[in-house]
Design an enzyme around this catalytic site. Structure first.
Site, short mmCIF file in Angstrom:
data_model
loop_
_atom_site.label_atom_id
_atom_site.label_comp_id
_atom_site.label_asym_id
_atom_site.label_seq_id
_atom_site.Cartn_x
_atom_site.Cartn_y
_atom_site.Cartn_z
N HIS A 1 4.92 28.25 41.84
CA HIS A 1 3.79 29.17 41.78
C HIS A 1 2.51 28.53 42.30
CE1 HIS A 1 0.69 31.50 39.27
NE2 HIS A 1 1.04 32.24 40.29
N GLU B 1 2.55 25.44 39.86
CA GLU B 1 3.37 25.43 38.64
C GLU B 1 4.84 25.50 39.03
OE1 GLU B 1 0.36 27.46 35.40
OE2 GLU B 1 1.35 28.77 36.84
N SER C 1 4.25 34.80 39.40
CA SER C 1 4.04 34.26 38.05
C SER C 1 4.47 35.27 37.01
CB SER C 1 2.58 33.87 37.83
OG SER C 1 1.79 35.02 37.71
N ASN D 1 -2.57 31.05 34.25
CA ASN D 1 -2.94 32.46 34.10
C ASN D 1 -2.99 32.90 32.65
OD1 ASN D 1 -3.37 32.85 36.79
ND2 ASN D 1 -1.37 33.76 37.20
N1 LIG Z 1 -2.49 37.22 45.53
C1 LIG Z 1 -2.53 36.29 44.58
O1 LIG Z 1 -3.60 35.90 44.07
C2 LIG Z 1 -1.25 35.64 44.11
C3 LIG Z 1 -1.30 34.40 43.46
C4 LIG Z 1 -0.12 33.78 43.06
C5 LIG Z 1 1.11 34.44 43.29
N2 LIG Z 1 1.13 35.65 43.91
C6 LIG Z 1 2.43 36.26 44.16
O2 LIG Z 1 2.78 36.04 45.52
C7 LIG Z 1 3.54 37.14 46.02
C8 LIG Z 1 2.87 37.71 47.25
O3 LIG Z 1 1.57 38.13 46.92
P1 LIG Z 1 0.47 38.45 48.04
O4 LIG Z 1 -0.82 38.57 47.34
O5 LIG Z 1 0.62 37.50 49.19
O6 LIG Z 1 0.96 39.90 48.49
P2 LIG Z 1 0.66 40.68 49.87
O7 LIG Z 1 0.79 42.12 49.56
O8 LIG Z 1 -0.59 40.18 50.51
O9 LIG Z 1 1.88 40.24 50.81
C9 LIG Z 1 3.22 40.61 50.60
C10 LIG Z 1 3.91 40.62 51.95
O10 LIG Z 1 5.33 40.76 51.72
C11 LIG Z 1 5.84 41.58 52.75
N3 LIG Z 1 7.12 42.11 52.32
C12 LIG Z 1 7.40 43.18 51.55
N4 LIG Z 1 8.73 43.29 51.36
C13 LIG Z 1 9.30 42.26 52.02
C14 LIG Z 1 10.64 41.82 52.20
N5 LIG Z 1 11.67 42.48 51.68
N6 LIG Z 1 10.87 40.71 52.94
C15 LIG Z 1 9.82 40.05 53.49
N7 LIG Z 1 8.53 40.40 53.34
C16 LIG Z 1 8.29 41.49 52.62
C17 LIG Z 1 4.77 42.64 52.99
O11 LIG Z 1 4.90 43.22 54.28
C18 LIG Z 1 3.50 41.79 52.86
O12 LIG Z 1 3.07 41.28 54.11
C19 LIG Z 1 3.66 38.13 44.85
O13 LIG Z 1 4.86 37.88 44.17
C20 LIG Z 1 2.46 37.76 43.98
O14 LIG Z 1 2.64 38.08 42.64
C21 LIG Z 1 -0.02 36.27 44.33
#
Ligand SMILES: NC(=O)c1ccc[n+]([C@@H]2O[C@H](COP(=O)([O-])OP(=O)(O)OC[C@H]3O[C@@H](n4cnc5c(N)ncnc54)[C@H](O)[C@@H]3O)[C@@H](O)[C@H]2O)c1
Length: 289
Positions: A139, A151, A118, A190
């Site tokens: 999103h 979203e 987001s 958000n």
């Molecule tokens: N956590 C939340 O509440 C939330 C909500 C909405 C959106 N997001 C977005 O979702 C995305 C992921 O967030 P998350 O909380 O799951 O993070 P996370 O840290 O739990 O997971 C990220 C994963 O990506 C992997 N990774 C890193 N580089 C990589 C690559 N080059 N190719 C493939 N995998 C790779 C890592 O090993 C890890 O397992 C982010 O962009 C975040 O902003 C998060």
């Protein structure tokens, strides 16, 4: 649309992939780390077993979904077969741009590339590809298996056909798509959450009411399931702090900087439930003291 690739098997990617598999799509979830895939597999099995035990899903549906879901480190093979990609990797622009450039090179021409971010908008990723018209934000909210909002946000280059396809996909996943007509950091939900938090902090810092009473007002007058301070303690106070710094880096607007109260808590390491102290304090079993 038949085959979906989810890149990143963390908190979001693993559950998004499960949502897709449960809705009948052949889904692959990839990660650079084997441990992330192992953790995703065991957490999803535990969670879905719980759902079956509680009668929320049938064992047949869950087994069929797992049969459609592949965990892999081979992003190239999965990208070559994908109709749509949902990127949920690390929240770092350079990482996402690299992922998008690679996906663009390998995916078929019709494949739509989306990001679950987001804070990072698809306009910041589109020019890493040669298909800006097929790049958008999709999103999801945490936990993706439960939260119904998705979203859908395009850049000025995203085609109507892409917006419609992503919106339709969200609907077919059992979600409620919210379509933005223009990009704006934070999107809708958000931003509104941020505005409520800012006001709660303003009331606290100006000595108008206590943390407890502000939370109580949000629950009992506005019908929120939890107050803004309770929610910050639950998600981790540093998450909002970093989101604000990122927004300030783009806007330069001093109103986007984190508040004094939040900055002090982050600097002390009082990040909420996970550290036992935030706006509230918690005992070892996680109960508020
Ligand atoms: N956590 C939340 O509440 C939330 C909500 C909405 C959106 N997001 C977005 O979702 C995305 C992921 O967030 P998350 O909380 O799951 O993070 P996370 O840290 O739990 O997971 C990220 C994963 O990506 C992997 N990774 C890193 N580089 C990589 C690559 N080059 N190719 C493939 N995998 C790779 C890592 O090993 C890890 O397992 C982010 O962009 C975040 O902003 C998060």
């Amino acid at each position: 649309m038949q085959r979906i690739l989810v890149v990143g098997a963390g908190a979001m990617g693993s559950q998004i992939a499960m949502v897709c598999a449960l809705a009948g799509y052949d889904t692959t979830v990839t990660d650079v780390a084997d441990e992330a895939l192992d953790r995703a597999t065991s957490q999803l099995h535990a969670r879905l077993d719980r759902d079956v035990a509680k009668g929320r899903r049938t064992r047949e549906d869950v087994d069929a979904a797992f049969a459609r879901l592949t965990f892999s480190t081979d992003v190239d093979a999965a990208a070559a077969a994908a109709d749509l990609v949902i990127e949920a990797a690390l929240e770092k622009l350079e990482v996402k741009r690299e992922v998008f450039a690679r996906l663009d090179k390998i995916s078929p021409a019709h494949t739509i590339l989306t990001t679950n971010s987001s804070a990072i908008m698809s306009s910041q990723l589109a020019d890493a590809t040669g298909r800006a018209d097929r790049v958008a934000n999709m999103h999801f909210f945490n936990p993706a298996l439960v939260m119904r909002c998705v979203e859908v946000v395009g850049s000025s280059a995203t085609s109507d056909a892409t917006m419609e396809a992503v919106t339709e996909l969200a609907r077919s996943l059992g979600k409620e798509p919210v379509v933005l007509h223009k990009e704006i950091p934070g999107f809708v939900a958000n931003r509104i959450l941020g505005a409520v938090r800012d006001e709660a902090i303003f009331l606290l810092e100006n000595g108008i009411a206590t943390v407890e009473d502000i939370d109580t007002a949000c629950r009992t007058a506005l019908g929120y399931p939890m107050g803004p301070f309770e929610l910050m303690d639950l998600t981790g106070i540093e998450i909002g702090y970093h989101a604000k710094l990122a927004r300030h880096a783009v806007s330069g607007d001093p109103r986007d900087l984190p508040s004094r109260t939040v900055t002090e808590l982050v600097e002390r390491g009082d990040l909420g439930r996970k550290t036992g102290k935030g706006f509230y304090t918690y005992d070892e079993s996680g109960d508020r003291t």
